[in-house]
Scaffold this motif. Structure first.
Motif, mmCIF file in Angstrom:
data_model
loop_
_atom_site.group_PDB
_atom_site.id
_atom_site.type_symbol
_atom_site.label_atom_id
_atom_site.label_comp_id
_atom_site.label_asym_id
_atom_site.label_seq_id
_atom_site.Cartn_x
_atom_site.Cartn_y
_atom_site.Cartn_z
ATOM 1 N N ASP A 52 1.642 13.453 -8.977
ATOM 2 C CA ASP A 52 2.370 15.167 -9.750
ATOM 3 C C ASP A 52 2.370 15.682 -11.091
ATOM 4 O O ASP A 52 2.594 15.955 -11.503
ATOM 5 C CB ASP A 52 3.844 14.671 -9.245
ATOM 6 C CG ASP A 52 3.290 14.983 -7.633
ATOM 7 O OD1 ASP A 52 2.077 15.363 -6.978
ATOM 8 O OD2 ASP A 52 4.285 14.892 -6.515
ATOM 9 N N LYS A 53 2.826 13.856 -11.666
ATOM 10 C CA LYS A 53 3.017 14.587 -12.858
ATOM 11 C C LYS A 53 1.554 14.766 -13.569
ATOM 12 O O LYS A 53 1.733 15.490 -14.830
ATOM 13 C CB LYS A 53 2.915 13.141 -13.647
ATOM 14 C CG LYS A 53 4.780 12.093 -13.021
ATOM 15 C CD LYS A 53 5.285 10.572 -13.715
ATOM 16 C CE LYS A 53 6.419 10.720 -13.469
ATOM 17 N NZ LYS A 53 6.865 9.026 -14.102
ATOM 18 N N ALA A 78 1.616 17.523 -16.400
ATOM 19 C CA ALA A 78 1.009 17.889 -17.427
ATOM 20 C C ALA A 78 -0.304 18.809 -17.497
ATOM 21 O O ALA A 78 -0.836 19.541 -18.394
ATOM 22 C CB ALA A 78 0.552 16.489 -17.360
ATOM 23 N N VAL A 79 -1.898 18.465 -16.527
ATOM 24 C CA VAL A 79 -2.336 19.976 -16.640
ATOM 25 C C VAL A 79 -2.333 20.894 -16.666
ATOM 26 O O VAL A 79 -2.967 21.364 -17.809
ATOM 27 C CB VAL A 79 -3.153 19.299 -15.421
ATOM 28 C CG1 VAL A 79 -4.905 20.222 -14.922
ATOM 29 C CG2 VAL A 79 -4.132 17.961 -15.373
ATOM 30 N N THR A 80 -1.317 21.130 -15.757
ATOM 31 C CA THR A 80 -0.908 23.211 -15.571
ATOM 32 C C THR A 80 -0.217 23.462 -17.177
ATOM 33 O O THR A 80 -0.637 24.440 -17.514
ATOM 34 C CB THR A 80 0.468 22.419 -14.369
ATOM 35 O OG1 THR A 80 -0.080 22.080 -13.220
ATOM 36 C CG2 THR A 80 1.254 24.440 -14.457
ATOM 37 N N ARG A 81 0.755 22.471 -17.579
ATOM 38 C CA ARG A 81 1.167 22.859 -18.760
ATOM 39 C C ARG A 81 0.056 22.719 -19.678
ATOM 40 O O ARG A 81 0.088 23.681 -20.565
ATOM 41 C CB ARG A 81 2.612 21.601 -19.592
ATOM 42 C CG ARG A 81 3.622 21.375 -18.577
ATOM 43 C CD ARG A 81 4.420 20.633 -19.182
ATOM 44 N NE ARG A 81 4.071 19.390 -19.628
ATOM 45 C CZ ARG A 81 4.910 18.096 -18.847
ATOM 46 N NH1 ARG A 81 4.542 18.221 -17.560
ATOM 47 N NH2 ARG A 81 3.881 16.851 -19.073
ATOM 48 N N MET A 82 -0.469 21.932 -20.216
ATOM 49 C CA MET A 82 -1.969 22.278 -21.032
ATOM 50 C C MET A 82 -2.603 23.001 -20.593
ATOM 51 O O MET A 82 -3.247 24.015 -22.049
ATOM 52 C CB MET A 82 -3.177 20.856 -21.033
ATOM 53 C CG MET A 82 -1.952 19.755 -21.727
ATOM 54 S SD MET A 82 -3.497 18.102 -20.601
ATOM 55 C CE MET A 82 -4.886 18.434 -21.447
ATOM 56 N N ARG A 83 -3.186 23.558 -19.303
ATOM 57 C CA ARG A 83 -3.808 24.560 -19.480
ATOM 58 C C ARG A 83 -3.084 26.190 -19.681
ATOM 59 O O ARG A 83 -3.676 27.161 -20.123
ATOM 60 C CB ARG A 83 -3.533 24.276 -17.699
ATOM 61 C CG ARG A 83 -4.886 26.014 -17.059
ATOM 62 C CD ARG A 83 -4.869 26.228 -15.458
ATOM 63 N NE ARG A 83 -5.353 24.668 -15.513
ATOM 64 C CZ ARG A 83 -5.616 24.747 -13.811
ATOM 65 N NH1 ARG A 83 -5.111 25.565 -13.275
ATOM 66 N NH2 ARG A 83 -6.037 23.247 -13.943
ATOM 67 N N ALA A 93 0.622 -1.439 0.156
ATOM 68 C CA ALA A 93 0.004 -0.016 0.377
ATOM 69 C C ALA A 93 0.719 0.676 0.310
ATOM 70 O O ALA A 93 0.412 2.348 -0.715
ATOM 71 C CB ALA A 93 -0.172 -0.079 1.273
ATOM 72 N N ILE A 94 2.034 0.981 0.485
ATOM 73 C CA ILE A 94 2.455 2.315 -0.021
ATOM 74 C C ILE A 94 3.434 2.843 -0.698
ATOM 75 O O ILE A 94 3.745 3.653 -1.038
ATOM 76 C CB ILE A 94 3.930 2.722 2.169
ATOM 77 C CG1 ILE A 94 3.580 1.975 3.101
ATOM 78 C CG2 ILE A 94 5.246 3.269 1.737
ATOM 79 C CD1 ILE A 94 4.197 1.658 4.183
ATOM 80 N N GLU A 95 3.430 0.921 -1.117
ATOM 81 C CA GLU A 95 4.812 1.299 -2.583
ATOM 82 C C GLU A 95 3.004 2.207 -3.939
ATOM 83 O O GLU A 95 4.264 3.096 -4.161
ATOM 84 C CB GLU A 95 5.043 0.117 -2.858
ATOM 85 C CG GLU A 95 6.122 -0.720 -2.369
ATOM 86 C CD GLU A 95 6.334 -0.883 -3.075
ATOM 87 O OE1 GLU A 95 6.002 -1.605 -3.329
ATOM 88 O OE2 GLU A 95 7.860 -2.494 -1.843
ATOM 89 N N ALA A 96 2.138 1.768 -3.589
ATOM 90 C CA ALA A 96 1.083 1.967 -3.865
ATOM 91 C C ALA A 96 1.296 3.594 -3.948
ATOM 92 O O ALA A 96 0.690 4.317 -5.072
ATOM 93 C CB ALA A 96 -0.305 1.023 -3.997
ATOM 94 N N ALA A 97 0.512 4.073 -2.605
ATOM 95 C CA ALA A 97 1.110 5.513 -2.651
ATOM 96 C C ALA A 97 1.683 6.530 -2.588
ATOM 97 O O ALA A 97 1.225 7.002 -3.811
ATOM 98 C CB ALA A 97 0.772 5.585 -0.728
ATOM 99 N N TYR A 98 2.849 6.044 -2.819
ATOM 100 C CA TYR A 98 4.098 6.686 -3.810
ATOM 101 C C TYR A 98 3.923 6.867 -4.949
ATOM 102 O O TYR A 98 4.086 8.244 -5.766
ATOM 103 C CB TYR A 98 5.710 6.088 -2.722
ATOM 104 C CG TYR A 98 5.702 6.284 -1.743
ATOM 105 C CD1 TYR A 98 6.041 7.451 -1.277
ATOM 106 C CD2 TYR A 98 6.227 5.078 -1.137
ATOM 107 C CE1 TYR A 98 6.192 7.879 0.037
ATOM 108 C CE2 TYR A 98 6.737 5.541 0.356
ATOM 109 C CZ TYR A 98 6.813 6.487 1.344
ATOM 110 O OH TYR A 98 6.865 7.337 1.897
ATOM 111 N N GLU A 99 3.569 5.799 -5.936
ATOM 112 C CA GLU A 99 3.359 5.827 -6.963
ATOM 113 C C GLU A 99 1.819 6.414 -7.653
ATOM 114 O O GLU A 99 2.231 7.392 -8.612
ATOM 115 C CB GLU A 99 3.018 4.506 -7.614
ATOM 116 C CG GLU A 99 4.131 3.757 -7.411
ATOM 117 C CD GLU A 99 4.336 1.876 -7.797
ATOM 118 O OE1 GLU A 99 3.243 1.699 -8.269
ATOM 119 O OE2 GLU A 99 5.245 0.821 -8.102
#
Length: 270
Positions: free
Chosen positions: A171-172, A176-181, A159-165
């Motif tokens: 964040d990615k 991407a949303v920031t760039r698209m915006r 669960a911790i690994e999945a949370a980090y992923e």
């Protein structure tokens, strides 16, 4: 009060005794004389009688011989009672001693003790078996709990690994949303600027065309007015020519060839 009840005779003062009910023993032996108070017994009664007798003697000091005789009689009576009670207690002691040394009673008690011991041993063995069973269950539950704990730790790590992923993906996606915006904002700004320029041109062209239309409408109106004037002038001219021709024809004879030719041309022209 039932006839079988016995009241405790232990003296409280010169005119009152204890008076509580004496609980009789259920086994063999002489009936009890005093109540359950451990201070109420024959020895203490003798001492209490002496104190009360001394108190009475001090109250009747004018007859010391009579008082002493009365006290002596009372003391002898109590001594006789005490002797009888002691003899009964000795008989009880002899009976108890006989019971203690009776082989049959000893054998019965030993058998009872053995049965009690066997029962206690059986209970102890059953308790031991139950304790061992509970201990086995506890060990199994402990092992299961450890296995569940290890599984929970593994799941926690996953669960911790999945949370980090998920955080990294979030964040990615946010980048991407920031760039698209930003791209959308730039495109919108560009399109807005072009649209504003085109709209300004359209407004300017519309104003120009509106001015041209207004000018053409004014010219049409002026031409209409001039045409109306020309029509009126033409009508007036036709009217004048018609009147002039009529006046002229009124002066020419109708039988002359010239008149007939003019009349025929006028008719054909008409």
């Amino acid at each position: 009060m039932a006839a079988t009840e016995t009241l405790c005779p232990f003296p409280i003062n010169t005119d009152r005794a204890c008076g509580r009910t004496v609980a009789q023993r259920s086994g063999p032996g002489r009936p009890r004389t005093y109540c359950d108070d451990p201070k109420h017994n024959a020895v203490n009664r003798l001492r209490a009688d002496r104190r009360l007798a001394a108190r009475v003697q001090s109250d009747v000091s004018d007859r010391p011989v009579s008082s002493a005789m009365s006290a002596l009689v009372a003391t002898l009576d109590r001594a006789a009672d005490l002797k009888a009670q002691l003899l009964a207690e000795l008989a009880d002691a002899e009976q108890f001693a006989a019971d203690v040394t009776d082989p049959e009673l000893i054998a019965l008690e030993l058998e009872s003790v053995r049965r009690d011991a066997d029962a206690r041993v059986a209970q102890a063995l059953a308790a031991q078996a139950a304790a061992e069973h509970e201990a086995a269950l506890a060990r199994r539950e402990r092992d299961e709990a450890r296995a569940e704990r290890d599984e929970a730790l593994k799941l926690q790590e996953i669960a911790i690994e999945a949370a980090y992923e998920a955080i990294e993906a979030r964040d990615k996606a946010a980048d991407a949303v920031t760039r698209m915006r930003a791209d959308c904002d730039r495109q919108i700004a560009s399109v807005t600027a072009v649209a504003d320029a085109e709209l300004a041109g359209v407004h300017a062209e519309r104003k120009r065309l509106s001015a041209v239309a207004d000018k053409a409408l004014n010219e049409v109106r002026e031409l209409g007015a001039e045409l109306a004037t020309v029509h009126e002038d033409h009508r007036q001219l036709v009217t004048a020519l018609t009147e002039q021709r009529a006046r002229h024809l009124s002066r020419v004879p109708t039988t002359s060839p010239r008149h007939r030719r003019r009349t025929g041309r006028t008719s054909r022209a008409a």
